[in-house]
Design an enzyme around this catalytic site. Structure first.
Site, PDB file in Angstrom:
ATOM      1  N   THR A   1     -39.012  -7.228 -26.229  1.00 50.48           N
ATOM      2  CA  THR A   1     -38.224  -7.684 -27.375  1.00 50.48           C
ATOM      3  C   THR A   1     -39.139  -8.224 -28.468  1.00 50.48           C
ATOM      4  OG1 THR A   1     -36.484  -8.274 -25.794  1.00 50.48           O
ATOM      5  CG2 THR A   1     -36.210  -9.026 -28.058  1.00 50.48           C
TER       6      THR A   1
ATOM      7  N   LYS B   1     -38.699 -17.011 -17.856  1.00 48.84           N
ATOM      8  CA  LYS B   1     -39.603 -16.084 -18.524  1.00 48.84           C
ATOM      9  C   LYS B   1     -40.743 -15.758 -17.570  1.00 48.84           C
ATOM     10  CE  LYS B   1     -40.926 -17.031 -22.640  1.00 48.84           C
ATOM     11  NZ  LYS B   1     -40.804 -15.587 -22.963  1.00 48.84           N
TER      12      LYS B   1
ATOM     13  N   GLU C   1     -47.392 -18.680 -23.209  1.00 54.73           N
ATOM     14  CA  GLU C   1     -46.168 -18.727 -24.013  1.00 54.73           C
ATOM     15  C   GLU C   1     -45.698 -20.162 -24.225  1.00 54.73           C
ATOM     16  OE1 GLU C   1     -44.279 -14.383 -22.723  1.00 54.73           O
ATOM     17  OE2 GLU C   1     -43.734 -16.199 -21.638  1.00 54.73           O
TER      18      GLU C   1
ATOM     19  N   ASP D   1     -39.921 -15.458 -29.167  1.00 56.08           N
ATOM     20  CA  ASP D   1     -40.266 -14.902 -27.864  1.00 56.08           C
ATOM     21  C   ASP D   1     -38.987 -14.476 -27.166  1.00 56.08           C
ATOM     22  OD1 ASP D   1     -41.777 -14.100 -25.710  1.00 56.08           O
ATOM     23  OD2 ASP D   1     -42.722 -16.046 -25.378  1.00 56.08           O
TER      24      ASP D   1
ATOM     25  N   GLY E   1     -43.653  -9.413 -24.365  1.00 57.20           N
ATOM     26  CA  GLY E   1     -42.539  -8.645 -23.831  1.00 57.20           C
ATOM     27  C   GLY E   1     -41.996  -7.629 -24.814  1.00 57.20           C
TER      28      GLY E   1
END
Length: 282
Positions: free
Chosen positions: A62, A150, A159, A128, A60
């Site tokens: 971030t 998520k 993940e 994450d 992602g």
């Protein structure tokens, strides 16, 4: 409604932490401010990395900000950080991490090893992002645990597995992701293609989903499909994460109740980072 594959419009530009904090003071508009907050919490992660650390690298925008900030540290001749190892949760992020100087395990090796995870965590720590974060507190306002959603990038299955390999796992978000209740965001569910219709019907009839849509043009790194399951806000029950995974054809889903972060780092528009941990009083 048909969902298109998520497109990342996050800037590749690298700003220092001080530059980010300075720009936040100028009352940057919404989208720009959110990107700045991602950079800010990305720097918070980068500054915690020690030489030789073995990291679990999330997916992602971030996580991308954190990877780029780590890369800036590796480039700096004044910085003592010289070697960082990593295991990525998506092919895209593995390539990005490698491009900035992180020694990343080949992603095909990561995929092949998913069925034989180590008995004990073998990564020093990991990070994450999340689409939504709910903080569960008791009557004394003590944090007991977190609930996360998520999967906007479709990598939630890997993940979870990489998070379990981390001795400590941190969730990094901007302030817009902190919610009173998870569920406004659609839940990504990884599904075998030949089971899509059957699984979608179960979510509509058994769980009361308000909408179930196949994410068009998107295939996961494990070559499966994604169903985006929209529930009413606040309707996601504890226990559904494992229950949904028992549905024939479901690989995993974007509810994170079982895998718990040791810390949630929240970037705020005033340039500060809020640290939330189980046991904290807020």
């Amino acid at each position: 409604m048909t969902l298109e594959s998520p497109q990342c419009h996050f800037s590749d530009e690298i700003l220092s932490r001080e530059e980010v904090q300075g720009l936040l003071k100028t009352q940057a508009p919404g989208v720009e401010r959110q990107n700045l907050l991602k950079m800010l919490v990305g720097w918070e992660i980068a500054e915690r990395v020690l030489n030789g650390d073995r990291l679990g690298i999330g997916s992602g925008t971030t996580a991308k900000a954190a990877i780029r900030a780590i890369g800036q540290r590796l480039l700096s001749k004044e910085d003592p950080l010289r070697v960082v190892h990593g295991v990525a949760t998506s092919r895209e992020l593995a390539e990005l991490a490698r491009s900035v100087g992180i020694d990343v395990e080949p992603f095909d090796d990561t995929l092949q090893g998913l069925d034989t995870l180590p008995l004990e965590p073998d990564l020093d720590w990991g990070f994450d992002g999340a689409d939504e974060v709910e903080v569960i507190r008791d009557a004394s306002r003590v944090i007991k645990r977190f609930r996360l959603i998520k999967g906007y990038g479709g990598a939630q299955t890997i993940e979870k597995l990489i998070a379990r390999r981390c001795k400590k796992w941190r969730c990094i978000v901007d302030e817009s992701k902190r919610k009173d209740k998870i569920g406004a965001f659609a839940i990504a569910v990884e599904v075998w293609e030949d089971k899509l219709d059957e699984v979608a019907k179960i979510f509509m009839e058994r769980y009361g989903a308000t909408a179930v849509t196949r994410r068009q043009g998107f295939i996961t790194d494990q070559e499966n499909c994604i169903l985006d399951v929209q529930m009413q806000a606040g309707a996601i029950q504890v226990g559904w994460e494992q229950e949904w995974n028992q549905i024939d054809g479901v690989i995993d889903n974007g509810i994170f109740d079982e895998v718990q972060p040791a810390e949630v780092l929240v970037a705020h528009a005033d340039g500060t980072i809020e640290s939330l941990k189980p046991g904290d009083v807020i």
